[in-house]
Structures are given as C-alpha cells and as structure tokens.
Motif scaffolding. Structure first.
Motif: not given
Lengths: 508, 508
Positions: A290, A411, A413-415, A418, A421, A425-426, A429-430, A448, B239-240, B272-273, B319, B322-324
């Motif tokens: 990662l 978004i 608030a939800a993040l 969490m 840790a 990680r998320l 990714e984002l 992507t 959660d949103l 997220f959660t 993100g 847009n997966l392959s």
C-alpha cells in the motif's frame, strides 16, 4: 612504523585513499579546519589498512598512528570527474549528491548476488549495466530461504575452533570480492544499500552476540565507509529477527553515526512494523504494497521515504513475489505520486533457482523498461515533487478536522465519525495521487479509468498539459498552452497520469 | 361494508391476494394455526386496498375489518409454478427461497430507474431480461447527484398547501408504476432490494420528520409487503444522511419487523461506517472496495454478507465509478472467495447522463458476461461455499493468538506485535481467498500471477482439479483424478482460480 601508501600524489574527490599497515591503528586527516578520524581494519593475517574518502579538494595532510608510532603524509585531492558526484545525502524529503547533482533513487534488489558463483555475479553486473537502476539492495550475509539453498563460496568470517564464527577473523576473499563489487557499482553510478543484518539465516549470522555485532559493524565502517556509494541498511525486515530488541537496533544506529566519519545514509527496513523514528535515521526504508502510505510516513518521520519493497514482479508461489508487471509499475507510480521513491525487484521462477531478487543474473520483467521511462520523466523535471494538499472536502490523514470546504458536509461528518486508523486508510484511497513543485503538477490516476479530468488552472498564465500512459510509455501533449477551468480527455484505461507544466506567469 | 375481491377463487402460492375497500381497514388471514394481520393502504382518494401473500397452500379464510364492519371470505392457495419460488430468506451465511430452491444473490444497481421516462424504464427491463442479475438495488425516492439532474414525472406523495410533502397523500401514479415494476421484476426472477431512504436529495425526502417517515414506512409495508420479491433496504449510505441518528434507524428497523408479517429481508447500507449489528437485520449490505473485509464482517455479524457496492465498472470522474471491467470482476471473485456475495454496477459516461447505475438503460460493460460465468459456476456447485481456515502460521483476524503451527515463529511474533487493526487488514491480504464445502474447494488467486500452485489433498481418495480463468471465462481440468501432494501448473497471470472437486472417498 611500517606502512605503504598507494596513490599518494593525487586522489580524486570522493575516491578512496588507502594506506596499508602491519598493525592495527588509526589515522587523522586534515584540510583547513576539518579533521577526520578513521580506524584501520584487518586485510589479512598480516596486514591492516586505512581508507579515507576526501570530500574537499585541496592538499590533505594526515597522521597515521600505529604500533605506538606516528607518521605524517599528504596528498592532493583533485576534482571529481564524470559519473563521480560524491556521496548521496538526504535533503528534506529528497536526495542529492554531495556535489549538488540530483539523485532520484530507482533501486533494485539482489539480496545475495555476491554469494553466487563468479559468472553469475558478472552476469548481474552486465544486466545492471543496461538497466536504469541507480541503487541496489544487497546483503553482507548470505541468504537462506526458498530459492536460496546453495552454499556461498566465502563467508565474511573464519570460524573458531568450536565451529562458531570468529568475527575478529575476517575472510579476505569475501571482503575483497564485496569491495570489488562496491567499487564497480560505484563506477556505474549505482548506490549500494548494504544490508548489515537480516533474518533469513541458517548459518548463525542473525544470532551473533551484541559484542560480535559491534565488532562486525566497526569492521564494515572501517573497510567500506570510504566508498562514496555505500548506504547503511541496518537490516532487512528487522522485525523478523527474533534475537534483537529495539534497543539493539538503536545501539547499532548510534554506533554507525559515531564511527562513520562521513555519515553515510542510514536506514532500517521492516516487514510488518516500521521502526520508530530515531536520530540516526536519514530516511525511511519501508515495506508495503500500500505504497500510498508514504504520505503518512512523510508526515510522521519528516524524512525521505523509499518504499524498498512493494512486492516483486514475478510468478513464484508467494504473494510478495508474483506481481504482474503492470501492478509493479502501478505501485511505483503510486509511490512517486505520493512523494516517495521506490525499489524494483523480480522473482521469475527458474528451475535453477537463479531469481534476480536474491541472486541477480538476468532481468526479464516488463517493468524495467517502464521504470526507466518513469525515471527519465522525473529526471527531466528540474524540480522535486512533493504531495499537494487534499481537496478541500477531504480531511487530512491523522487530522480529526476537515479542511475548510463548501458542500459535502454529510461526507465529512461521516468520515470524521470513523475510527482514526480506518479513516486514515480510506483518506489515502480517496485522496488524489497528486504531487507538485512550483512549476509542475503530476497526478497519477492509478487503476481508475476516467475518460476525462477537469482541471482548475489559474485564470491567467500559460500551462501545458500532457497525458502520460505509464504502460505504453507515451507522453502526449493534450493542451500546449492553456489556463483556467479545462476538461482534458483521457483514454479511459488504467495507468494514466496528467502532467501540468507552467510555461509562464502565475503559480499552479 | 363495501369491498370487492379480485381473483378470489385461486391464488398461486407467493402471489398477491388483493381486496379493495372504500375506507381504511385491516384484515386477518387464517390457515390452520397460522394467522396473518395486514393493514390497508390508500390506493387513491376514494379507495383503499389490502394485499396478502399466502405462503402456504390450502384454503385460506379471512376477515376484513373496515368502517366498523367485518366481512369474511376465503380463497384457495394453489402451488407455486415456474419461476416463482417464494420469498428469499437468510440461512446461516447464505440465502434460500421459501420453497427450498437455491438463491445466490447476483445483484445490480439502478438507483433511480423508476424515476426515468417510460421508454428508459422499458429499455432497462429489456436489458435486465438478458442479464444474469437476480437482484436490483433501487430507491423509492428520486436521486439528486452528478448525472442525476432531471426531474421525475411523479413523486411518491402529493404536497400540502405550504408546498411540503404530505406523506398521507400517496400519489397513485407513482406507486402504480413502482408496483408494476416490482411485479415485472418478480416474474423475471429478480429480487427488489428496495432502498427506503438515501442522502442524495434536493426535494426534502431525506429530511422528513420521524412521524412522516413512519407513515411512509407503514405505507410501503402495507402496499408492497405482499410482493414476494421485496427486500427492505433501510438506506443507501445511511451514514451520509445527516438528519438521522442511529436510534432513528433502529426505530425504522423495529417498525418493519413489527409491521411486516412476512419478515422480508432487511438490511441497511453504509458509506464509511457499517451499521452496528441489530436484531432486525437479516444480512449485511456493505460498501467497500476491500471486499475481503467480508471475512471480518461474517465473524462480527454472523449474518450473510453482500458487498452491495464495491465500486462500479465505468469511466466517469469519480473513483467509485471508474473501475476497469477486470477490477470489478476481480472484486466480485474476491468477495465470493471470502464467503460473501456482491452487487454489480455500471457508470459509463454518456452525454445524455443515462448511466446504468442510476437510470438503467443499456448495459455496455465487459463485466456482465463474466459475472454470469461466475454465477453459473457457483450455481453449478451443489453446495454453498464458506471460508476455510487460514494457513497454520497465520493468526486469524481479530485474534491475538496465532494458529498452532510449526516454523515461521519470527513472522508470527512480528505480526502479533502489530496494532490489531493493522494486523487484521494485513492478515486479510496474506490469507488465501479460499472457500470450501464438503466436496468443493475454491481458491481465487486474485491479482497474483504464480506459475504453479502446490496443493495438499488427502493421501487417499479421488479429486478433480480445475483451473479457472475469470477473464477468459474458461474452466479447464488440470487433473481429472488425483490425490496427495501435487503441483498444478498455472498460466502466471492475474485472475486465476483453482477449483478442487472431491470425486470419492475422504473429505478435502
């Protein structure tokens, strides 16, 4: 006093000055206000040597002290030439040669190549000669592991009567070969990331006593410290070496800083748990698939980060050794676009067990040429690239507050609800894999596959936008001269990067 | 009392019996010792209806109570036929139809397809008709988001004089269309994972008062509960939705369990959660790109796990969209090989904004046909597959003790020193994606590219080993009849799975 001096008249800057002695001793080297102290090492049963690397041009004077006598001498240090730029040192989150030349680490991995038969070693050098790599991770001690069953011809030490290693009895042929290889690599512009300890051992090198370890380390410093292209890697996967505690590694690190007058780069490489930040560390030598974690490590360590193992291109049975070429190249781009550097490795199955990652030999992967493309591209940008801030709506890793931003409150608030840790990680990714410098901005889109990217360039000024295909190794100009909000069309496939270059006027 | 009964004579098992009333009311249905109570719902300004799904064959008697009068009746429930297997329910970590037929969820996502013009809805149905999907995630409320700007023709409710929604004034044309779609999907063997709330809202449906929400939920249960193919999804990305607290969702869940006499499947989907385990949950409806997390969720929830959003095949700017095709198919195989199920989605850019994931229309991805291949393969195995234990040397997720094992002590010790959350994530990566049943064992090798796999089959007995290419959609027998320790050659590319089938004798 009995000693002979080779090459006394002129020594090129960053080359090795060497003096031979019949007894143990040390030497002091002076230039202007600078003084260096170096210790002798045993060459063979009847001979010792002192090595010194002058890093400043001019007339050096020295005093050799051995066997209760002193002898003085001098030599002239002349300018470095050609490929010789001196030692590499860390500067902020990046590296540079002592003479100011740029150094962008693109390493490879051949852990036990010096423990293989001569013809394989020579083959390895030929392979390196036509490869893009400017660093090699390699061990002093031989390696025991799947695909590593052959016995080396020479070991670093002789043995005691009881069959255990005698660290005070260096095996000349081993060290002569090692330094021949270091010298050759130096001439090729390849830094030697020399791994001093590692866990893959059937001979007892990973379980030496602390005292024996220190004798060995001092020997390495005295014998090899004069080579400009040496980096000290305390360990490969220190956390798998059960005989050592954290304090032991701290002792080793401090010993090297104390004994190495040049302060070569020092790191310690982990398997699962990164070693905590320590004063003696010059950079991070990490292991992870990662690679975007580099963003967090930069923050935590405030040091340059090299992902020295991100997995190897190959096809063996182990998950760390069967990445597709695309996955390896993708990880390398991800690392670079996270403000880190990265090291290559190859593990293609061979009946004769000569796998590049351990033994060298020949390179056969499809990644190498693409790493050259990446290296050339980065080398062509005159500025180092560092991570750019996250988009406004995204909290930074390790921060419980979001950036200021409009919209997307749900978004954020939800993040923030969490566990930290998981959020970190998320967020990794984002977060876009986006690095920049005053005049450049590189975004790697990873796996992507968007068919466009909207950019918000400054409303005035002139910018060039290139679209890079990391696999096809193309860099095509999408907009030769643009500014403001624009949409760039993309091919909608994995492995695309967008490079923006400022041509004039305002910053990006 | 004034009511008319349609189709009073014979009702197929799991079909809808419907009675119309002029006033609000309820009905009791009896068969043997079973009694069901169902409530009426308003069809239009002057008409109410009662719907009931008989799940047992035989002569059902009922009493309708409305406007202070009672009326009795009866109908005959005849056997289900053809595609009609009744409701789907959870059994352990898997699903099954009420009549015992197997149900392996392979869903797709068309959040707002019923809010699109009629011709697109019809096109969607045609697309679904030739697709492998047997579940669809779709919303009652319309969707506001990028690519979702058009206004729906009908909304679920009328409005009050002040312009706010009147949840007690259902819009007949909206609900008639919705139930027409549900019925049609039921005939096609497609379960409707009906999303009751979601955050992507510009009309005010996500901010109704709790009282309004409960009126709406009761209406859904009364009107739609009689459809055998309904699943209740409390929310997409609960959660949103900032207007709701955890307790609100608990209230909704308990309300559905109390009011829905059939106990349709109930879940709640997160961004997220994950929502904490609750009594009313029948299964997990998860979102993650790291689908192997299903292993942890199975342990935590002790429920079937569906990764309802793992990202969508496509090429838009986000993100998640847009997966392959390979990445989507890879994630689906990873999910299945982690003991979970998974849901498809497509987000290919179109100027007219008709993207499958929200609006339906046509499918154009390369993933669909490969999901059919996976579905057919799993359907062809007569047993459900569950995760097999980790290799001995690897600690289980969430466990601070390793499995008993020889060797690799250094690795185990180092793993156990990691923070638990990090170790869990790493163990998920290291752990083979390996599921099995008494007679089958399926290992998905993911993006790794080994050229062989060593298997330790029992020393006696007879086993068939097949090598599956998830992209080329081939399943080739490598060993028609083998046992003991064997090496299987593999093509050394991403997307390979190995299926072992016990032909005779001992267990795997």
């Amino acid at each position: 006093m009995d000693f002979t001096v080779k090459d006394v008249i002129h020594v090129e800057r960053y080359h090795v000055f060497e003096a031979h002695l019949l007894k143990e001793g040390k030497a002091l080297f002076y230039l202007g206000e600078k003084t260096y102290e170096v210790h002798s090492f045993q060459m063979n049963e009847s001979e010792y040597a002192i090595r010194f690397m002058p890093r400043e041009e001019g007339l050096w004077r020295y005093t050799v002290i051995s066997d209760n006598t002193e002898e003085n001498g001098k030599f002239n240090c002349v300018p470095n030439t050609g490929n010789n730029h001196g030692m590499v040192h860390a500067e902020g989150f990046h590296f540079r040669y002592d003479d100011g030349a740029r150094y962008l680490p693109f390493g490879t991995t051949c852990y036990a190549w010096i423990h293989q038969p001569e013809e394989i070693q020579e083959e390895t050098l030929r392979s390196l000669d036509s490869a893009p790599f400017n660093k090699i991770r390699m061990c002093v001690f031989p390696k025991h592991m799947p695909y590593n069953h052959n016995e080396p011809e020479y070991f670093p030490f002789g043995k005691k009567a009881d069959g255990t290693w005698d660290v005070r009895k260096p095996e000349p042929r081993f060290w002569q070969n090692l330094e021949k290889r270091i010298g050759k690599l130096g001439n090729m512009g390849i830094e030697v990331d020399l791994i001093l300890f590692h866990p893959y051992d059937r001979w007892g090198f990973s379980t030496l006593s602390m005292e024996e370890c220190l004798v060995y380390l001092n020997y390495c410093v005295a014998r090899l410290g004069g080579y400009r292209n040496i980096w000290w890697s305390l360990a490969n996967e220190y956390d798998l070496i059960t005989a050592r505690k954290t304090e032991d590694w701290e002792t080793f690190g401090r010993t090297l800083v104390e004994k190495d007058p040049y302060h070569h780069l020092i790191s310690i490489h982990h398997c699962f748990t990164p070693f905590p930040k320590a004063d003696w560390m010059t950079h991070c030598s990490m292991q992870t698939g990662l690679v975007r974690n580099a963003l967090l490590w930069r923050k935590e360590y405030q040091l340059p980060v090299i992902i020295d193992e991100c997995g190897y291109e190959g096809n063996i049975e182990f998950g760390w050794g069967n990445l597709s070429a695309f996955e390896l190249v993708h990880r390398c781009w991800s690392a670079v676009s996270s403000g880190a550097y990265v090291t290559h490795g190859e593990t293609f199955f061979r009946e004769d067990e000569v796998l590049w990652w351990a033994k060298g030999g020949v390179l056969r992967g499809e990644g190498v040429v693409r790493l050259r493309f990446l290296k050339d591209l980065l080398s062509g940008l005159p500025q180092e690239l560092d991570p750019l801030p996250s988009p406004k709506w995204l909290p930074n890793p390790n921060e419980s507050k979001p950036n200021e931003g409009e919209g997307a409150e749900g978004i954020v608030a939800a993040l923030l609800k969490m566990p930290e840790a998981e959020r970190n990680r998320l967020v990794l990714e984002l977060r876009p894999a986006l690095v920049g410098s005053p005049d450049y901005r590189l975004e790697y889109l990873g796996r992507t596959c968007p068919v466009f990217r909207d950019l918000e360039l400054p409303e005035t000024g002139s910018y060039q936008v290139d679209v890079i295909d990391i696999w096809d190794m193309t860099c095509k100009t999408a907009e030769p001269d643009t500014h403001g909000k624009i949409r760039i069309n993309l091919p909608g496939k994995e492995g695309i990067a967008v490079l923006v270059k400022r041509l004039s006027s305002q910053g990006l």
